[in-house]
Design an enzyme around this catalytic site. Structure first.
Site, PDB file in Angstrom:
ATOM      1  N   GLY A  11       0.813  -1.214   0.000  1.00 36.61           N
ATOM      2  CA  GLY A  11       0.000   0.000   0.000  1.00 36.61           C
ATOM      3  C   GLY A  11       0.842   1.258   0.000  1.00 36.61           C
ATOM      4  N   ASP A  12       0.169   2.393  -0.174  1.00 32.95           N
ATOM      5  CA  ASP A  12       0.800   3.713  -0.144  1.00 32.95           C
ATOM      6  C   ASP A  12       1.860   3.900  -1.229  1.00 32.95           C
ATOM      7  OD1 ASP A  12      -0.796   4.186   2.056  1.00 32.95           O
ATOM      8  OD2 ASP A  12       0.757   3.600   3.475  1.00 32.95           O
ATOM      9  N   GLU A  13       1.677   3.241  -2.349  1.00 28.59           N
ATOM     10  CA  GLU A  13       2.652   3.337  -3.434  1.00 28.59           C
ATOM     11  C   GLU A  13       2.550   4.681  -4.167  1.00 28.59           C
ATOM     12  OE1 GLU A  13       0.413   0.923  -3.119  1.00 28.59           O
ATOM     13  OE2 GLU A  13       1.450  -0.994  -2.922  1.00 28.59           O
ATOM     14  N   LYS A  15      -0.928   5.565  -5.455  1.00 30.58           N
ATOM     15  CA  LYS A  15      -2.050   5.312  -6.366  1.00 30.58           C
ATOM     16  C   LYS A  15      -2.874   6.577  -6.610  1.00 30.58           C
ATOM     17  CE  LYS A  15      -3.334   2.100  -3.443  1.00 30.58           C
ATOM     18  NZ  LYS A  15      -2.148   1.990  -2.562  1.00 30.58           N
ATOM     19  N   GLY A  16      -3.131   7.319  -5.523  1.00 30.62           N
ATOM     20  CA  GLY A  16      -3.958   8.527  -5.647  1.00 30.62           C
ATOM     21  C   GLY A  16      -3.342   9.513  -6.629  1.00 30.62           C
ATOM     22  N   GLY A  39      -5.785   5.716   2.238  1.00 30.05           N
ATOM     23  CA  GLY A  39      -5.536   7.153   2.264  1.00 30.05           C
ATOM     24  C   GLY A  39      -4.793   7.467   0.981  1.00 30.05           C
ATOM     25  N   HIS A  40      -5.475   8.062   0.026  1.00 26.25           N
ATOM     26  CA  HIS A  40      -4.870   8.332  -1.286  1.00 26.25           C
ATOM     27  C   HIS A  40      -4.595   9.822  -1.421  1.00 26.25           C
ATOM     28  CE1 HIS A  40      -6.605   4.351  -3.086  1.00 26.25           C
ATOM     29  NE2 HIS A  40      -5.847   4.174  -2.029  1.00 26.25           N
ATOM     30  N   ARG A 142     -22.940 -13.032   5.605  1.00 25.35           N
ATOM     31  CA  ARG A 142     -24.307 -12.761   5.115  1.00 25.35           C
ATOM     32  C   ARG A 142     -25.194 -12.074   6.152  1.00 25.35           C
ATOM     33  NH1 ARG A 142     -24.793 -18.796   3.242  1.00 25.35           N
ATOM     34  NH2 ARG A 142     -23.772 -18.906   5.264  1.00 25.35           N
ATOM     35  N   GLN A 223      -5.035  -0.249  -0.991  1.00 29.27           N
ATOM     36  CA  GLN A 223      -4.025  -1.124  -0.354  1.00 29.27           C
ATOM     37  C   GLN A 223      -3.056  -1.636  -1.423  1.00 29.27           C
ATOM     38  OE1 GLN A 223      -7.627  -1.885   0.726  1.00 29.27           O
ATOM     39  NE2 GLN A 223      -7.099  -0.137   1.948  1.00 29.27           N
ATOM     40  N   GLY A 301      -1.399   8.439  10.288  1.00 29.74           N
ATOM     41  CA  GLY A 301      -0.257   9.245  10.708  1.00 29.74           C
ATOM     42  C   GLY A 301       0.890   8.430  11.290  1.00 29.74           C
ATOM     43  N   SER A 411       7.964   8.642 -11.196  1.00 29.55           N
ATOM     44  CA  SER A 411       7.460   9.783 -10.437  1.00 29.55           C
ATOM     45  C   SER A 411       8.596  10.361  -9.592  1.00 29.55           C
ATOM     46  CB  SER A 411       6.292   9.333  -9.552  1.00 29.55           C
ATOM     47  OG  SER A 411       5.858  10.383  -8.733  1.00 29.55           O
TER      48      SER A 411
END
Ligand code: GDP
Ligand code: IMO
Ligand code: MG
Length: 422
Positions: A11-13, A15-16, A39-40, A142, A223, A301, A411
């Site tokens: 995660g946190d790569e 993506k956003g 968190g994006h 269910r 994620q 955080g 990036s």
């Protein structure tokens, strides 16, 4: 035509950021799994935004944003997200559509998450405590409540029955969790009223129609592959399928309708929460990555654990997802390292292996590194691939050769404009 954008690590790569950069090429941006544990972060015009449930295409006029059936929604957090965006005058009724089949996170799901973690002590998952696990448990068990239930007058009866059951379950854990359910419920009802002002859709039908009309759809993952419920480092994972298959079940996209699979990874590795992390660094290099990369969780955080790039794990993620294009994030953070290390194999039971074994705890695997020359150049002002320093080009070529997939974006900073296309 549907393209997927997925995180390949823990995660946190970024993506956003990349969804925001790519949205101009798409008509629809759709989240398919996860919830406000995500968190994006997006940055443009000097402003930073963190989105949790709302897809990262929301700032572009050309795109419709869809929250798919595979997502879990907390109306309380959702309302906060909408309130934070008020000043941008976004037409949410037209631009943000919610699947009726998406499940709802109740306040008691959050409490159950906290109780479960407290009961585990040192073995805790390191959950974001957003109620993700308990909500997906009710979905597969269910028992869950869905967005579509809110269109029926008896939703509060359903809510009460489920919340009462949860209270009994919280007692079962026998841990000290303080809460005022009345307050939490008032906040929840307020969130529900806000949610109900938006447009609820049968999202699979919407996605079918969009495909028939030739619309371009980008499915935004949350994620990362190593947090996948099936293929991640279980039990230190999240509760959804974060990999490519999740887009099929989380949106109703047929596998043969998927074109590009965009896989996104950091030039190094981070992880937030508990669980194994073979290339984790406990030295000055790790501290430098954390400091320069500003590695703090966008949702909680918490400081992110940092380490070198793990090619064994990355290759696994590329294979599981069928990645067709790669995007390397945060290359700028590695500027100044004399040497860059890449884990190309694990030592496991006295042998060198290049696949992910059942257990990657440090007592079982030791990373084997290849060392490469670093670069000193500040990358953050660069805009063209030709300007990248030779040592970085060598690093990129090495990764492309190992992974057999082209790296199309490098990036070099958090802002929209700090993006180099190759
Ligand atoms: P996500 O969850 O995959 O969307 O990623 P996060 O937003 O949680 O974490 C990525 C962090 O890195 C955010 O703070 C971004 O602003 C930042 N970021 C993204 N790309 C780059 C980059 O190329 N360089 C630097 N220095 N920061 C970046
Ligand atoms: P984005 O979309 C990084 C981690 C948590 C914990 C584990 C389980 O921003 O990349 P959960 O709350 O799902 O029960 O937590 O998964 N985790 C993430 N780590 N980025 C995320 O999302 C994450 N969502 C969950 O830290 O280890
Ligand atoms: Mg994040």
């Amino acid at each position: 035509m549907v393209d997927l954008l997925l995180g390949l690590q823990w995660g946190d790569e970024g993506k956003g950021k990349i969804v925001d950069v790519l949205t101009k090429e798409y008509d629809i941006i759709a989240r398919f799994q996860g919830g406000p544990n995500a968190g994006h972060t997006l940055e443009f015009d000097g402003i930073k935004h963190v989105l949790h449930t709302i897809p990262s295409g929301i700032f572009h006029k050309n795109a419709i944003n869809v929250v798919g059936n595979g997502v879990v929604i907390d109306p309380v957090i959702f309302k906060k997200e909408l309130d934070n965006l008020e000043k941008f005058n976004i037409d949410f009724v037209a631009k943000l559509l919610i699947s009726r089949k998406a499940h709802l996170i109740l306040p008691t799901h959050r409490l159950l998450d906290a109780a479960s973690e407290a009961s585990k002590g040192k073995a805790k998952i390191g959950s974001t405590l957003k109620g993700i696990g308990p909500t997906y448990m009710d979905k597969t068990g269910r028992n869950g409540m869905r967005v579509g239930d809110l269109e029926f007058d008896d939703w509060k009866t359903k809510y009460r029955a489920l919340a009462d059951k949860h209270e009994a379950m919280i007692d079962f854990y026998d841990v000290d969790i303080q809460y005022n359910l009345e307050e939490l419920e008032a906040e929840f009802c307020e969130g529900v009223e806000t949610l109900k002002k938006l447009t609820f859709i049968d999202s699979e039908e919407f996605i079918f129609k969009a495909q028939a009309e030739g619309k371009k759809i980008l499915a935004e993952g949350a994620q990362g592959s190593l947090l996948d419920i099936d293929f991640g480092t279980y039990p230190y994972v999240t509760s959804s399928n974060t990999t490519a298959a999740g887009a099929c079940t989380g949106l109703g996209v047929a596998p043969n309708k998927i074109e590009k699979v965009l896989g996104i990874f950091k030039a190094y590795t981070t992880r937030v929460g508990s669980g194994p992390f073979p290339t984790e660094l406990f030295d000055e290099d790790g501290a430098t990555m954390g400091r320069v990369g500003n590695e703090f969780g966008a949702t909680t955080g918490r400081p992110r654990r940092c380490g070198w790039l793990d090619l064994v794990a990355l290759k696994y993620a590329v294979q599981i997802n069928g990645v067709t294009e790669l995007m390397m994030m945060k290359a700028d953070v590695l500027s100044g390292f004399k040497t860059i290390k890449v884990c190309t194999a694990y030592e496991y039971k006295g042998e060198h292996i290049q696949h992910l074994p059942y257990n990657i705890e440090s007592e079982y695997v030791t990373p084997i590194y290849t060392e490469m020359k670093g670069w000193a150049k500040d990358l953050t002002k660069l805009t063209k691939a030709e300007e990248l320093p030779p040592a970085l080009n060598d690093y990129i070529s090495f990764l492309e050769e190992q992974l057999q997939v082209p790296i199309k974006i490098v990036s070099v900073g958090p802002d929209r404009v700090q993006t180099i296309h190759r």
